[in-house]
Design an enzyme around this catalytic site. Sequence first.
Site, PDB file in Angstrom:
ATOM      1  N   THR A  94       0.827  -1.210   0.000  1.00  0.00           N
ATOM      2  CA  THR A  94       0.000   0.000   0.000  1.00  0.00           C
ATOM      3  C   THR A  94       0.863   1.262   0.000  1.00  0.00           C
ATOM      4  O   THR A  94       0.478   2.282  -0.571  1.00  0.00           O
ATOM      5  CB  THR A  94      -0.954   0.011   1.200  1.00  0.00           C
ATOM      6  OG1 THR A  94      -0.192  -0.157   2.417  1.00  0.00           O
ATOM      7  CG2 THR A  94      -1.962  -1.124   1.097  1.00  0.00           C
ATOM      8  N   GLU A  95       2.032   1.210   0.640  1.00  0.00           N
ATOM      9  CA  GLU A  95       2.931   2.362   0.638  1.00  0.00           C
ATOM     10  C   GLU A  95       3.485   2.611  -0.764  1.00  0.00           C
ATOM     11  O   GLU A  95       3.601   3.766  -1.204  1.00  0.00           O
ATOM     12  CB  GLU A  95       4.073   2.135   1.625  1.00  0.00           C
ATOM     13  CG  GLU A  95       5.094   3.248   1.692  1.00  0.00           C
ATOM     14  CD  GLU A  95       4.531   4.558   2.228  1.00  0.00           C
ATOM     15  OE1 GLU A  95       5.183   5.606   2.025  1.00  0.00           O
ATOM     16  OE2 GLU A  95       3.457   4.528   2.857  1.00  0.00           O
ATOM     17  N   ILE A  96       3.847   1.538  -1.481  1.00  0.00           N
ATOM     18  CA  ILE A  96       4.337   1.693  -2.851  1.00  0.00           C
ATOM     19  C   ILE A  96       3.246   2.301  -3.727  1.00  0.00           C
ATOM     20  O   ILE A  96       3.500   3.208  -4.529  1.00  0.00           O
ATOM     21  CB  ILE A  96       4.792   0.325  -3.407  1.00  0.00           C
ATOM     22  CG1 ILE A  96       6.012  -0.180  -2.636  1.00  0.00           C
ATOM     23  CG2 ILE A  96       5.110   0.425  -4.890  1.00  0.00           C
ATOM     24  CD1 ILE A  96       6.352  -1.629  -2.919  1.00  0.00           C
TER      25      ILE A  96
END
Length: 558
Positions: free
Chosen positions: A234-236
């Site tokens: 999700t961060e990417i």
Amino acid sequence: MQNKNVSLQNPLGYFAMAGLLLVVAVPFVFIILQSIFPQLGSGSLANPFSHIAALFDDPRLFRITGNTVLLGLMVVALSALIAVPLAVFRALYKVPLAIFWDILMLIPFMIPPYIATLGWIMSLQPRGYLEQLAGFNLSSFLFSVSGMTFVMALNTFPLVYFAVSRTIEAVGARYADVGRVFGASSWRSFFRITLPLATPGLAASLLLVFAAAIEEYGTPAALGRRSGFEVLVTEIDLRVSDWPIDLAGAAVFSLALVLLSLGAFMIQRWILNRRSYVTTVGKPQAKDKRALGNLTIPVVGLFALVSFLATGVPLLAILATALSKTISGGLTLSNIGFDNFSAIAENSAGGMKALINSLSLGVASALFTGLLGAVAAYAVVKMRFCGRNFLDVLTVLPNSLPGVVVAVGLILAWNQPALLVSPYNTPLILLLAYCCILLPQPIRYTTAAFHQIGDNLEAAARVCGATSFTTFRRIMLPLIAPSLITAMLLVFSVATRELVASVLIAPVGMQTISIFIWRQFEQGSVGLGMAMALIAIVITTLIPLLLLTLLKGRKFSL
């Protein structure tokens, strides 16, 4: 001496090399380059490593990486807790309706994780189906780390169930019986003899679960963000899709995810190589299985409970939502209809176009990966040529490339300002992504098939004057056709509903099945999204099963 083609100019080997360089090596190399050169996107190699120190000083990198590992380990533990007891009973005892339970355990494979997650949201959220039926909801549990682990484990435990049950079935109960003859209790015999002999299947399946858990996008995106639990995937996605775009940071986080996947693969190899698990007998006969006796009702109840949670709840939620005229109408007969399916047939919100796009990409992905995978496996197993060892590395590399990493790599590779022609922002970029993500399937299947074919067939063909291409087309390809077709059908099923790469790199204005479903939930048209989800599950399940049935027992010749 083995009769292998030693020509340095064999076109098959270099076709495989070129295909794997394009599909696999290019996105991976650009991930590495972007993580080193933060200004690569603007065509500059200035200030290498300048952003690395800032990222390592950012506590988010270690916190999010730790969250990812924690989630993977929790899903592994819960999957094992669910699957291993069921697998042991299935392998060693005469479980009533055993084939029926196997089928129910197989169905979660047919439901994409993000669709199953959406089904659980519809069931457990406030005013969801559970509250309508029982008067309470479990939203606080669902939108938490525990709820996320629970939902993901119900989707992944079949990997462990089938691997462990078949492994223990091959081992049988006879070795444990020998242990009991020498005074060991039944529990001691199982934990000291049977379970250790099942280590190959258990280790391989649990590490597959870990890899699947840390790479999964839909469930953490739908459940984790509400609870503030961020993971690498999700961060990417956040760094690539939200302004300001941080391609360098996305590349570094992508490398961290690759290292975790590669680490899981290396641990599996270490576990399997540190000792021997060979048994001296073949598969035990049915007489080795024991009656359950007083355990019959509890065991059948356990199978029924797990089947209901893993298969029944998501499917019933999907069906109920797809047939609901309005979500606010609830579970009433007057609210049931086929309005959502009619809307898709009429191309409402681009539903029919999305369906056609996904089916077309699925067929193209199956054909391309089937051809490239078969040629690459043939080159690695049966040929000798310059660069063969490098080709072998390229065939293994996709196993450690999660979908989100492939998507980021393709963005970095094909969005360079210096390129005169690029597949970026065209359907071809999705095809490249799907092929890279799913290429391991045909490579695994065809590699195993080629290892079973003796070299004397190729030698006989060459004696008769056949070229390597003719030998491959007329002899080898027909022999591996059953394995290759099975792998291609698997590629088709997964490609038509792939989510993370589709969301990140789909051309502007183009929808696929997964994008359509995801956007309908974001926009509040839940019934329309679930109708598409049900159509996708039916199509991607029935078409492969129908084709496998039609091709069963057929002889192939080219």
